[in-house]
Design a protein around this motif. Structure first.
Motif, short mmCIF file in Angstrom:
data_model
loop_
_atom_site.label_atom_id
_atom_site.label_comp_id
_atom_site.label_asym_id
_atom_site.label_seq_id
_atom_site.Cartn_x
_atom_site.Cartn_y
_atom_site.Cartn_z
N UNK A 28 0.83 -1.21 0.00
CA UNK A 28 0.00 0.00 0.00
C UNK A 28 0.86 1.26 0.00
N UNK A 29 1.87 1.24 -0.85
CA UNK A 29 2.76 2.41 -0.98
C UNK A 29 2.27 3.31 -2.10
N UNK A 30 2.68 4.56 -2.03
CA UNK A 30 2.34 5.56 -3.05
C UNK A 30 3.62 6.08 -3.67
N UNK A 31 3.69 6.05 -5.01
CA UNK A 31 4.88 6.49 -5.72
C UNK A 31 4.50 7.55 -6.74
N UNK A 32 5.17 8.69 -6.67
CA UNK A 32 4.97 9.76 -7.65
C UNK A 32 6.29 10.02 -8.36
N UNK A 33 6.27 9.95 -9.68
CA UNK A 33 7.45 10.21 -10.50
C UNK A 33 7.18 11.48 -11.32
N UNK A 34 8.01 12.50 -11.12
CA UNK A 34 7.90 13.75 -11.87
C UNK A 34 8.98 13.76 -12.94
N UNK A 80 -2.71 20.10 -8.79
CA UNK A 80 -1.98 18.83 -8.86
C UNK A 80 -2.33 17.88 -7.71
N UNK A 81 -2.81 18.45 -6.60
CA UNK A 81 -3.05 17.62 -5.41
C UNK A 81 -4.06 16.52 -5.70
N UNK A 82 -5.09 16.84 -6.48
CA UNK A 82 -6.13 15.84 -6.76
C UNK A 82 -5.60 14.67 -7.59
N UNK A 123 9.68 23.51 -1.40
CA UNK A 123 10.36 22.58 -0.50
C UNK A 123 9.47 22.15 0.65
N UNK A 124 8.75 23.11 1.23
CA UNK A 124 7.84 22.79 2.34
C UNK A 124 6.70 21.90 1.87
N UNK A 125 6.19 22.18 0.67
CA UNK A 125 5.11 21.37 0.11
C UNK A 125 5.56 19.92 -0.08
N UNK A 126 6.74 19.73 -0.65
CA UNK A 126 7.24 18.37 -0.88
C UNK A 126 7.62 17.69 0.42
N UNK A 127 8.04 18.45 1.40
CA UNK A 127 8.34 17.86 2.71
C UNK A 127 7.06 17.29 3.34
N UNK A 128 5.96 18.01 3.22
CA UNK A 128 4.68 17.53 3.74
C UNK A 128 4.28 16.22 3.06
N UNK A 129 4.45 16.17 1.73
CA UNK A 129 4.11 14.95 1.00
C UNK A 129 4.95 13.77 1.47
N UNK A 130 6.26 14.02 1.66
CA UNK A 130 7.14 12.95 2.12
C UNK A 130 6.81 12.47 3.52
N UNK A 132 4.00 12.42 4.82
CA UNK A 132 2.74 11.68 4.76
C UNK A 132 2.91 10.30 4.13
N UNK A 133 4.14 9.97 3.74
CA UNK A 133 4.42 8.63 3.23
C UNK A 133 4.55 8.51 1.73
N UNK A 134 4.38 9.61 1.00
CA UNK A 134 4.52 9.56 -0.45
C UNK A 134 5.99 9.44 -0.85
N UNK A 135 6.30 8.52 -1.75
CA UNK A 135 7.65 8.42 -2.33
C UNK A 135 7.66 9.28 -3.59
N UNK A 136 8.46 10.33 -3.59
CA UNK A 136 8.49 11.29 -4.69
C UNK A 136 9.87 11.31 -5.32
N UNK A 137 9.92 11.03 -6.64
CA UNK A 137 11.16 11.04 -7.40
C UNK A 137 11.07 12.10 -8.48
N UNK A 138 12.07 12.99 -8.55
CA UNK A 138 12.05 14.11 -9.49
C UNK A 138 13.18 13.96 -10.50
N UNK A 139 12.81 13.88 -11.79
CA UNK A 139 13.79 13.70 -12.87
C UNK A 139 13.81 14.93 -13.77
#
Length: 251
Positions: A28-34, A80-82, A123-130, A132-139
């Motif tokens: 039940x992980x969440x992965x976001x790739x940008x 983007x949040x939705x 930075x603060x926005x992405x820190x909140x996402x992290x 909360x358990x979201x795995x966020x990768x930025x390319x």
């Protein structure tokens, strides 16, 4: 990289991506790739190879168009949040909130105040996402000026890709230096708390594999069928500290 070698490497990588998806669902992980980058840097092709054999129920590709009046009257990050992934899902953003630090900055679609506020807030926005358990990768996919010119010209000649041409593409080469300056500041000032992953994209095949392999390396204990190759420092850089630009970054 010849076609046969590429197809074999891609096949192994895509099998591992299926393993990764099973892992995300089971845990039940969440992965976001940008995926960000210059026009014609290969974002569409990379995303296509990532999702090709994945379940469409748990995989979403997000490529938002121009903001409407309500978007412009809302909190910048709201549209983007939705689209963020839920448990067990992978989402891929073909461009993202970083539009503000790239095309919006260069093309004058945002004010100086909006641009500076974004750099201070993201930075603060992405820190909140992290947290909360979201795995966020930025390319960030980067290409040389000559390569961009060639690819944009190819788009105009092919009836299958001419739909990609936009007014922004038409001035991409003309504003090359402006995009370089905007890119450098964005990567420097937004590499924390989550680093940028910079990929040299002049070779489409190697760039696609570099992104896929890094995604696989970034999620541990997924039980991959095949070994995942190490990163090639001549084509991949983890930009996690201001001023750590790789030698291959196009000027």
């Amino acid at each position: 990289m010849d076609k046969a070698e590429y197809r074999e490497a891609l096949h192994r990588a895509q099998i591992n991506l299926v393993d990764l998806q099973r892992h995300l669902i089971a845990k039940e992980k969440r992965l976001l790739v940008i995926l960000e980058g210059r026009d014609a840097a290969g974002k569409d092709g990379t995303i296509k190879r990532i999702v090709e054999h994945l379940s469409p129920r748990e995989t979403r590709v997000v490529a938002l168009g121009k903001p409407n009046d309500r978007d412009r009257a809302s909190w910048y990050f709201q549209r983007w949040v939705t689209h963020l992934p839920a448990n067990g899902e992978m989402a891929l953003f073909n461009r993202s909130w970083y539009n503000r630090a790239g095309v919006e900055r260069v093309m004058g679609f945002c004010s100086d105040a909006q641009y500076e506020a974004f750099l201070g807030d993201v930075g603060a926005f992405e820190r909140i996402l992290g947290e909360d358990g979201l795995v966020l990768l930025k390319y960030y996919l980067d290409i040389s000026k000559d390569e961009q010119i060639e690819r944009l010209e190819e788009r105009t000649k092919s009836p299958l890709t001419s739909w990609k041409i936009s007014p922004i593409d038409a001035v991409a080469v003309e504003k090359w230096d402006d995009y370089s300056a905007a890119r450098n500041r964005m990567l420097d000032e937004t590499c924390t708390p989550l680093p940028w992953r910079v990929v040299k994209g002049d070779s489409k095949r190697r760039a696609r594999l570099a992104v896929i392999h890094d995604i696989l390396r970034s999620v541990e204990n997924a039980g991959y069928t095949h070994a995942v190759p190490d990163a090639d420092p001549d084509r991949f850089c983890l930009w996690d500290t201001p001023g750590t630009a790789p030698d291959f970054l196009a000027s």
